[in-house]
Design a protein around this motif. Structure first.
Motif, PDB file in Angstrom:
ATOM      1  N   PRO A   1       6.097  -1.622  -3.027  1.00 40.21           N
ATOM      2  CA  PRO A   1       7.108  -1.243  -2.237  1.00 40.21           C
ATOM      3  C   PRO A   1       7.027  -1.282  -0.460  1.00 40.21           C
ATOM      4  O   PRO A   1       8.096  -1.596  -0.099  1.00 40.21           O
ATOM      5  CB  PRO A   1       7.385   0.225  -2.697  1.00 40.21           C
ATOM      6  CG  PRO A   1       6.320   0.749  -3.231  1.00 40.21           C
ATOM      7  CD  PRO A   1       5.569  -0.648  -3.800  1.00 40.21           C
ATOM      8  N   SER A   2       5.814  -1.344  -0.295  1.00 40.19           N
ATOM      9  CA  SER A   2       5.507  -1.254   1.283  1.00 40.19           C
ATOM     10  C   SER A   2       4.400  -2.312   1.499  1.00 40.19           C
ATOM     11  O   SER A   2       3.643  -2.222   2.583  1.00 40.19           O
ATOM     12  CB  SER A   2       5.468  -0.070   1.777  1.00 40.19           C
ATOM     13  OG  SER A   2       4.299   0.848   1.056  1.00 40.19           O
ATOM     14  N   ALA A   3       4.064  -3.331   0.747  1.00 44.71           N
ATOM     15  CA  ALA A   3       2.900  -4.319   0.759  1.00 44.71           C
ATOM     16  C   ALA A   3       3.288  -5.668   0.279  1.00 44.71           C
ATOM     17  O   ALA A   3       3.898  -5.518  -0.622  1.00 44.71           O
ATOM     18  CB  ALA A   3       1.804  -3.597  -0.079  1.00 44.71           C
ATOM     19  N   SER A   4       2.571  -6.500   1.158  1.00 45.13           N
ATOM     20  CA  SER A   4       2.815  -8.043   0.673  1.00 45.13           C
ATOM     21  C   SER A   4       1.572  -8.697   1.158  1.00 45.13           C
ATOM     22  O   SER A   4       0.943  -8.275   2.047  1.00 45.13           O
ATOM     23  CB  SER A   4       4.321  -8.403   1.648  1.00 45.13           C
ATOM     24  OG  SER A   4       5.317  -7.882   1.496  1.00 45.13           O
TER      25      SER A   4
ATOM     26  N   SER B   1       2.578  -1.292   4.860  1.00 42.83           N
ATOM     27  CA  SER B   1       3.309  -0.559   5.521  1.00 42.83           C
ATOM     28  C   SER B   1       3.680  -1.496   6.804  1.00 42.83           C
ATOM     29  O   SER B   1       4.155  -2.368   7.040  1.00 42.83           O
ATOM     30  CB  SER B   1       2.761   0.940   5.720  1.00 42.83           C
ATOM     31  OG  SER B   1       2.884   1.363   4.809  1.00 42.83           O
TER      32      SER B   1
ATOM     33  N   GLU C   1       0.151  -7.550   4.551  1.00 42.33           N
ATOM     34  CA  GLU C   1       0.884  -6.626   5.423  1.00 42.33           C
ATOM     35  C   GLU C   1       1.312  -5.356   4.368  1.00 42.33           C
ATOM     36  O   GLU C   1       1.672  -5.356   3.426  1.00 42.33           O
ATOM     37  CB  GLU C   1       2.362  -7.166   5.628  1.00 42.33           C
ATOM     38  CG  GLU C   1       3.270  -6.099   6.438  1.00 42.33           C
ATOM     39  CD  GLU C   1       4.827  -6.836   6.659  1.00 42.33           C
ATOM     40  OE1 GLU C   1       5.739  -5.985   6.973  1.00 42.33           O
ATOM     41  OE2 GLU C   1       4.541  -8.114   6.872  1.00 42.33           O
TER      42      GLU C   1
ATOM     43  N   LYS D   1       6.341 -14.670   2.371  1.00 40.83           N
ATOM     44  CA  LYS D   1       5.619 -13.180   2.117  1.00 40.83           C
ATOM     45  C   LYS D   1       5.868 -13.214   0.475  1.00 40.83           C
ATOM     46  O   LYS D   1       6.933 -13.552  -0.168  1.00 40.83           O
ATOM     47  CB  LYS D   1       6.393 -12.166   2.634  1.00 40.83           C
ATOM     48  CG  LYS D   1       6.170 -12.265   4.145  1.00 40.83           C
ATOM     49  CD  LYS D   1       6.823 -10.904   5.015  1.00 40.83           C
ATOM     50  CE  LYS D   1       6.889 -11.254   6.116  1.00 40.83           C
ATOM     51  NZ  LYS D   1       7.219  -9.842   7.242  1.00 40.83           N
TER      52      LYS D   1
ATOM     53  N   ARG E   1      11.869  -9.773   3.245  1.00 43.99           N
ATOM     54  CA  ARG E   1      10.441  -9.563   2.403  1.00 43.99           C
ATOM     55  C   ARG E   1      10.066 -10.954   1.849  1.00 43.99           C
ATOM     56  O   ARG E   1       8.977 -10.741   1.215  1.00 43.99           O
ATOM     57  CB  ARG E   1      10.906  -8.592   1.168  1.00 43.99           C
ATOM     58  CG  ARG E   1      11.250  -7.176   1.915  1.00 43.99           C
ATOM     59  CD  ARG E   1      10.621  -6.143   0.834  1.00 43.99           C
ATOM     60  NE  ARG E   1       9.261  -6.174   0.579  1.00 43.99           N
ATOM     61  CZ  ARG E   1       8.542  -5.451  -0.414  1.00 43.99           C
ATOM     62  NH1 ARG E   1       9.412  -4.658  -1.031  1.00 43.99           N
ATOM     63  NH2 ARG E   1       7.230  -5.624  -0.397  1.00 43.99           N
ATOM     64  N   ILE E   2      10.752 -12.001   1.946  1.00 45.45           N
ATOM     65  CA  ILE E   2      10.043 -13.247   1.460  1.00 45.45           C
ATOM     66  C   ILE E   2       9.807 -14.387   2.592  1.00 45.45           C
ATOM     67  O   ILE E   2       8.665 -14.981   2.603  1.00 45.45           O
ATOM     68  CB  ILE E   2      11.515 -13.817   0.718  1.00 45.45           C
ATOM     69  CG1 ILE E   2      11.728 -13.078  -0.406  1.00 45.45           C
ATOM     70  CG2 ILE E   2      10.960 -15.279   0.092  1.00 45.45           C
ATOM     71  CD1 ILE E   2      10.549 -12.772  -1.445  1.00 45.45           C
TER      72      ILE E   2
ATOM     73  N   PRO F   1       5.723  -9.941  -2.222  1.00 43.33           N
ATOM     74  CA  PRO F   1       5.624  -8.792  -2.289  1.00 43.33           C
ATOM     75  C   PRO F   1       4.874  -8.195  -3.398  1.00 43.33           C
ATOM     76  O   PRO F   1       4.927  -8.790  -4.418  1.00 43.33           O
ATOM     77  CB  PRO F   1       7.143  -7.949  -2.436  1.00 43.33           C
ATOM     78  CG  PRO F   1       7.978  -9.341  -2.004  1.00 43.33           C
ATOM     79  CD  PRO F   1       7.257 -10.408  -2.046  1.00 43.33           C
ATOM     80  N   VAL F   2       3.799  -7.519  -3.389  1.00 50.49           N
ATOM     81  CA  VAL F   2       3.143  -6.804  -4.098  1.00 50.49           C
ATOM     82  C   VAL F   2       3.111  -5.040  -4.569  1.00 50.49           C
ATOM     83  O   VAL F   2       2.386  -4.638  -5.135  1.00 50.49           O
ATOM     84  CB  VAL F   2       1.489  -7.180  -3.875  1.00 50.49           C
ATOM     85  CG1 VAL F   2       1.566  -8.625  -4.064  1.00 50.49           C
ATOM     86  CG2 VAL F   2       1.073  -6.482  -2.606  1.00 50.49           C
TER      87      VAL F   2
END
Length: 230
Positions: A117-120, A190, A188, A112, A66-67, A114-115
């Motif tokens: 739980p399932s978006a970046s 989902s 991104e 990335k 996620r990074i 993260p903004v």
């Protein structure tokens, strides 16, 4: 080997296997706006831009989940430019387009943010390597309101990245190999991707001599793309 070292190697192995288990593959494609530099400083003429497309497959390989990811791909992409001589109101005017197509392999590193739980949000940079496979040159000649179109397949020389002494060079041909760098930003959500990218070619595209007088023509491509990671 000490117990501490063993535990460190075990943790590294588990982390690596966990990251690899999260590798995703996907499809991506979109719209290109391409042009070719007009001088050795890399300047472009926006009026010479040509619309095209890109389509291909990518892999997202987490380096830090996620990074940070490594994101290679394989794309079919169009590039090129257009030229005009004369105004459309003139009795005689011309338009010429060159539209080479390449198989392109980008090797991007994606950071990335993260903004949710399932978006970046993400930004990326990396090199690309391309191989010319097709394309056409088209000339539109208008005389007295009547337009005549002629077209021909693009001719490629037989250069390789390691050989500049190709006997098949010629000023009526393009160099088959191109390479450069990409920068991109996007989001991104989902499994869906949306991105904007700018590709800067570092190699001249014209075949022929290697003197500085003909080094000015290099590919430039702006792209808007969408994708889906499975």
């Amino acid at each position: 080997m000490t117990k501490k070292m063993i535990l460190s190697f075990a943790a590294l192995a588990i982390f690596s296997m966990s990251a690899m288990a999260q590798v995703r593959v996907g499809v991506k494609g979109g719209w290109n706006l391409s042009t070719i530099t007009v001088d050795n400083s890399g300047s472009v003429d926006k009026d010479k831009s040509l619309s095209g497309f890109n389509i291909g497959v990518i892999a997202d390989m987490p380096l830090v989940p996620r990074i940070l990811s490594f994101q290679p791909g394989v794309f079919y992409t169009t590039k090129g430019s257009k030229l005009k001589s004369g105004d459309e109101n003139d009795a005689v005017h011309y338009k010429f387009t060159t539209n080479p197509s390449y198989i392109e392999v980008p090797l991007n590193f994606i950071g990335k943010l993260p903004v949710g739980p399932s978006a970046s949000l993400f930004a990326g940079v990396g090199p690309y390597f391309a191989f010319g496979v097709a394309g056409k040159n088209k000339t539109y000649t208008t005389v007295g309101g009547t337009t005549t179109t002629t077209e021909s397949n693009i001719k490629w020389d037989d250069d390789t990245p390691f050989n500049n002494d190709d006997p098949n060079q010629g000023y009526n041909k393009l160099k088959r190999f191109d390479w450069g760098g990409n920068v991109q930003v996007g989001a991104e959500i989902s499994n869906f991707l949306i991105s904007a990218q700018y590709g800067v070619g570092f190699a001249k595209i014209n075949s022929g001599g290697n003197d500085s007088n003909n080094d000015k023509n290099k590919n430039r491509v702006f792209s808007l793309s969408v994708g889906y990671l499975f």
